[in-house]
Design a protein around this motif. Structure first.
Motif, mmCIF file in Angstrom:
data_model
loop_
_atom_site.group_PDB
_atom_site.id
_atom_site.type_symbol
_atom_site.label_atom_id
_atom_site.label_comp_id
_atom_site.label_asym_id
_atom_site.label_seq_id
_atom_site.Cartn_x
_atom_site.Cartn_y
_atom_site.Cartn_z
ATOM 1 N N UNK A 184 0.837 -1.193 0.000
ATOM 2 C CA UNK A 184 0.000 0.000 0.000
ATOM 3 C C UNK A 184 0.872 1.243 0.000
ATOM 4 N N UNK A 185 2.113 1.079 -0.480
ATOM 5 C CA UNK A 185 3.022 2.215 -0.435
ATOM 6 C C UNK A 185 3.658 2.533 -1.765
ATOM 7 N N UNK A 191 12.900 1.081 1.493
ATOM 8 C CA UNK A 191 11.577 0.815 2.077
ATOM 9 C C UNK A 191 11.308 -0.682 2.141
ATOM 10 N N UNK A 192 11.740 -1.405 1.121
ATOM 11 C CA UNK A 192 11.548 -2.851 1.121
ATOM 12 C C UNK A 192 12.299 -3.496 2.259
ATOM 13 N N UNK A 193 13.512 -3.041 2.491
ATOM 14 C CA UNK A 193 14.333 -3.605 3.561
ATOM 15 C C UNK A 193 13.629 -3.467 4.909
ATOM 16 N N UNK A 194 13.039 -2.284 5.137
ATOM 17 C CA UNK A 194 12.382 -2.055 6.428
ATOM 18 C C UNK A 194 11.026 -2.760 6.484
ATOM 19 N N UNK A 195 10.245 -2.638 5.389
ATOM 20 C CA UNK A 195 8.881 -3.177 5.429
ATOM 21 C C UNK A 195 8.866 -4.702 5.464
ATOM 22 N N UNK A 196 9.861 -5.322 4.869
ATOM 23 C CA UNK A 196 9.864 -6.787 4.831
ATOM 24 C C UNK A 196 10.392 -7.396 6.124
ATOM 25 N N UNK A 228 4.112 -0.823 4.494
ATOM 26 C CA UNK A 228 4.297 -0.086 3.247
ATOM 27 C C UNK A 228 3.374 1.126 3.224
ATOM 28 N N UNK A 229 2.148 0.955 3.733
ATOM 29 C CA UNK A 229 1.232 2.099 3.823
ATOM 30 C C UNK A 229 1.863 3.204 4.654
ATOM 31 N N UNK A 230 2.414 2.807 5.814
ATOM 32 C CA UNK A 230 2.983 3.798 6.723
ATOM 33 C C UNK A 230 4.182 4.496 6.096
ATOM 34 N N UNK A 231 5.099 3.737 5.514
ATOM 35 C CA UNK A 231 6.302 4.376 4.986
ATOM 36 C C UNK A 231 6.011 5.147 3.703
ATOM 37 N N UNK A 232 4.953 4.742 2.999
ATOM 38 C CA UNK A 232 4.513 5.549 1.863
ATOM 39 C C UNK A 232 4.057 6.924 2.327
ATOM 40 N N UNK A 233 3.304 6.928 3.445
ATOM 41 C CA UNK A 233 2.850 8.196 4.012
ATOM 42 C C UNK A 233 4.022 9.030 4.501
ATOM 43 N N UNK A 234 5.045 8.324 4.985
ATOM 44 C CA UNK A 234 6.241 9.037 5.440
ATOM 45 C C UNK A 234 6.847 9.824 4.276
ATOM 46 N N UNK A 235 6.902 9.207 3.105
ATOM 47 C CA UNK A 235 7.450 9.899 1.937
ATOM 48 C C UNK A 235 6.617 11.136 1.619
ATOM 49 N N UNK A 236 5.297 10.986 1.766
ATOM 50 C CA UNK A 236 4.408 12.120 1.513
ATOM 51 C C UNK A 236 4.721 13.275 2.453
ATOM 52 N N UNK A 237 4.815 12.958 3.754
ATOM 53 C CA UNK A 237 5.059 14.024 4.720
ATOM 54 C C UNK A 237 6.452 14.620 4.546
#
Lengths: 377, 320
Positions: free
Chosen positions: A92-93, A134-139, A150-159
């Motif tokens: 979701x990221x 992001x893959x390294x952290x999310x996996x 992935x949703x959370x870190x996707x939002x991090x990129x947005x912010x």
């Protein structure tokens, strides 16, 4: 690609029956080269049918810019499906890679070179690096946690783009300084074409932008077909079917998942960069979770079981959004209807539009008793 | 302002922000832990709670959206805040029960990705429905200064002087207190009742519980209802702190997911610790480097994931 459609949604019985019957469709689908050739033909005919064909285009009300946009999102969906449909990971990221590449390509065009080819290369490179991190952290966590993370870190990129990196990204106004140059502006070998702006009209295909996007689309399809037919791609499918068993066989599941994630991020990057070449603007919403949601919806609506499905999904989604709902009474309800259709598809037709098309085709082409057997699934 | 009072203010702000996330995250966490069901629509329950709370507490003017077009320019009961705090969780509890029965239950045997996709679709449907009805604009959920319920009369807003901290909005203290009481109640429910025993056993090994002859259908229903009710209360309380618009559901869901991941799934203590950590990170960054405040919580989550993937108080066995 046809055998994929058959194998995934239908059970064991179905696929055995399928593989026993060598239809013309399967022979075409089996060969990588014919898939690529077929894609090239479809990409070449599509803008004519959509925009300029006598009766059809009047009915469709398509326009050139939308044709390019459909291919761009098609590439995104193609790459996303590599992860969701073939490796079984729901991200979701992906807005981070689409939007990240868009920003990278946009900033590159403003400060280094406006050559579309270099923009796409740079944007994709950036998306790959981002996907790696992001893959390294999310996996770190599998299954459902992967989607959440992935949703959370996707939002991090947005912010990040919204506020701390405002100086670079221009915050909530989006990046407006994109300057897209001529197509081959940096290559001496193409000196004759050097001065071709992307909006130069070309008879059948529309303009050079479409040719550029279309060529990259064919390349991307070729790449995905190659990946899926390689032993490496087979491991992805093995992980989707049974992760535990794949690891017992001795495969380093984590590494393959990370690579699937990076590959899929790379395609998102290609698409995101093309989006900037296409629109000359990077809205900050391209990093927001809604973009991730859109690609999930397109892919699932189209059908995750096949390669064609998600691209069809992207096309149908954009078409309905931009043409059907744009000038009609349903415009305010469009997202609500979309949500309802999406829920219905998940609950009732998990194989999506292309899965339904495939099923109809099977019903027509084989009026033998075993159609009932397949229909049961 | 002395350094002590500054720190105390940061602490209170952090606790207040964390409180909302804790309330949402506990529901997510017990549903995820017990039912193994990922609810991306949990934010939608928060959204429902907020709008219901707004409509029960106040009478609002709807200028945009279909309600206005249909002639309902003025909607809302205007009963005050305390009734909202009691009625909303009951309604959202009901919504939670319906959701478990008609959305979650048919999907228990489907793959995780299908559950996520379904609830994600539902979240969109709810969000869009509210957007169509009330328009996309933000409403101000202003609490009346005082509220009364029978003989009880409370001051809800306005400053209060505290010994060390100095002046602070009294509402902050209420938010923290309401959360503390609710968390304590849920903790007692899970740790000290027969219902809680089944829930905890179900978190460990749902199949074993079923094999032992315990009917877990009803506890599952209850878990979903309680989680939903908590999200509803969080919506009422949180609605008064931030602007009310259709996006708040998703906005609160993502940090709450982080709270669950940081704290560890299925653990109420974990959710509290995670929520407070995130709240404090937010409030201290707002004080020091405001533009980094939103990014900070994700960095925190990334660091914790890299060092302790199962979460601070999560157990290894829960981690898949």
């Amino acid at each position: 690609m046809n055998d994929e459609t058959a194998e995934q949604p239908t059970g064991d019985g179905g696929s055995v029956v399928e593989s026993g019957r060598v239809s013309m469709w399967e022979r075409v689908g089996d060969s990588e080269r014919s898939v690529v050739a077929l894609t090239a033909i479809v990409v070449a005919i599509f803008p004519w049918l959509f925009v300029r064909a006598p009766v059809i285009s009047d009915l469709l009300q398509g326009y050139q810019s939308l044709a390019s946009l459909i291919l761009i999102w098609g590439i995104f969906a193609l790459g996303f499906n590599l992860l969701l449909g073939y490796t079984g990971l729901l991200s979701f990221g992906h807005a981070a890679f689409w939007g990240g590449a868009a920003y990278a390509a946009g900033i590159f065009s403003a400060s280094v070179s406006g050559s579309p080819i270099l923009m796409v290369l740079f944007g994709t490179l950036f998306a790959v690096l981002l996907a790696w991190i992001l893959g390294f952290v999310s996996l770190r966590r599998g299954g459902i946690y992967f989607s959440i993370l992935t949703l959370a870190f996707g939002q991090m990129a947005y912010y990040l783009a919204l506020s701390p990196l405002q100086g670079l990204t221009n915050g909530e106004n989006g990046f407006t300084d994109v300057t897209v140059g001529n197509l081959f502006g940096f290559l001496d070998a193409f000196a004759a074409f050097e001065s071709i702006p992307l909006n130069t009209p070309v008879p059948l295909l529309g303009d050079w932008l479409y040719i550029f996007v279309g060529a990259i689309t064919v390349l991307c399809v070729a790449a995905v077909v190659r990946i899926l037919h390689s032993p490496y791609g087979l491991v992805f499918k093995a992980i989707r079917e049974n992760e535990q068993r794949a690891s017992f066989v001795g495969l380093n599941v984590w590494r393959y998942k990370l690579m699937a994630f990076i590959l899929s991020g790379a395609f998102a990057g290609v698409a995101g960069s093309l989006f900037v070449v296409h629109g000359s603007y990077v809205p900050v919403e391209s990093l927001y979770w809604t973009t991730s949601g859109e690609i999930v919806i397109m892919t699932v609506l189209g059908g995750v079981g096949s390669m064609v499905g998600p691209m069809v999904g992207a096309g149908v989604y954009l078409y309905v959004e931009n043409v059907v709902s744009a000038n009609s009474a349903i415009q305010p309800y469009w997202h609500l209807i979309l949500g309802l259709v999406f829920v219905a598809v998940i609950a009732l037709f998990p194989e999506g539009i292309w899965g339904i098309v495939g099923r109809l085709r099977d019903m027509i082409s084989t009026p033998s008793p075993d159609t009932e057997q397949e229909g049961d699934n | 302002m002395s350094i002590v009072s500054q720190l105390a203010t940061i602490l209170l702000n952090g606790l207040q922000q964390g409180a909302i996330y804790v309330l949402v995250a506990i529901g997510l966490s017990i549903i995820l832990g017990t039912l193994k069901f990922v609810n991306f629509a949990h934010g939608a329950l928060y959204l429902i709670g907020t709008y219901l709370g707004l409509l029960i507490t106040l009478t609002i003017r709807v200028s945009d959206g279909k309600l206005a077009e249909w002639g309902f320019g003025q909607v809302g009961l205007g009963w005050g805040f305390l009734p909202a705090l009691i009625i909303v969780p009951i309604i959202v509890f009901g919504v939670g029960l319906l959701m478990e029965r008609f959305v979650a239950r048919p999907f228990y045997d489907r793959p995780d990705t299908d559950q996520i996709l379904l609830t994600f679709g539902l979240a969109i449907v709810v969000q869009e429905a509210f957007k169509i009805l009330f328009g996309g604009q933000s409403y101000n959920f202003a609490r009346p200064a005082r509220t009364s319920l029978g003989p009880l009369e409370l001051q809800l807003s306005g400053p209060i002087s505290l010994p060390v901290v100095g002046t602070i909005g009294i509402w902050r203290l209420y938010v923290i207190a309401i959360t503390a009481v609710l968390v304590a109640l849920v903790y007692l429910l899970i740790e000290y009742t027969d219902f809680g025993l089944v829930v905890r056993a179900g978190t460990r090994d749902a199949e074993m519980v079923r094999l032992l002859g315990v009917k877990i259908t009803r506890p599952y229903l209850m878990v979903f209802g309680v989680g939903a009710a908590l999200a509803g209360i969080a919506g009422v309380v949180g609605g008064t702190l931030y602007a009310v618009n259709p996006n708040i559901g998703m906005d609160v869901l993502v940090p709450s997911f982080l709270v669950v991941v940081i704290g560890g799934v299925g653990s109420i203590r974990g959710a509290v610790v995670g929520g407070i950590l995130i709240g404090l990170t937010l409030s201290s960054l707002v004080a020091v480097a405001p533009q980094w405040s939103q990014v900070g919580i994700y960095v925190l989550a990334a660091i914790i994931l890299l060092t302790r993937p199962q979460g601070l108080l999560g157990s290894e066995e829960v981690a898949p």
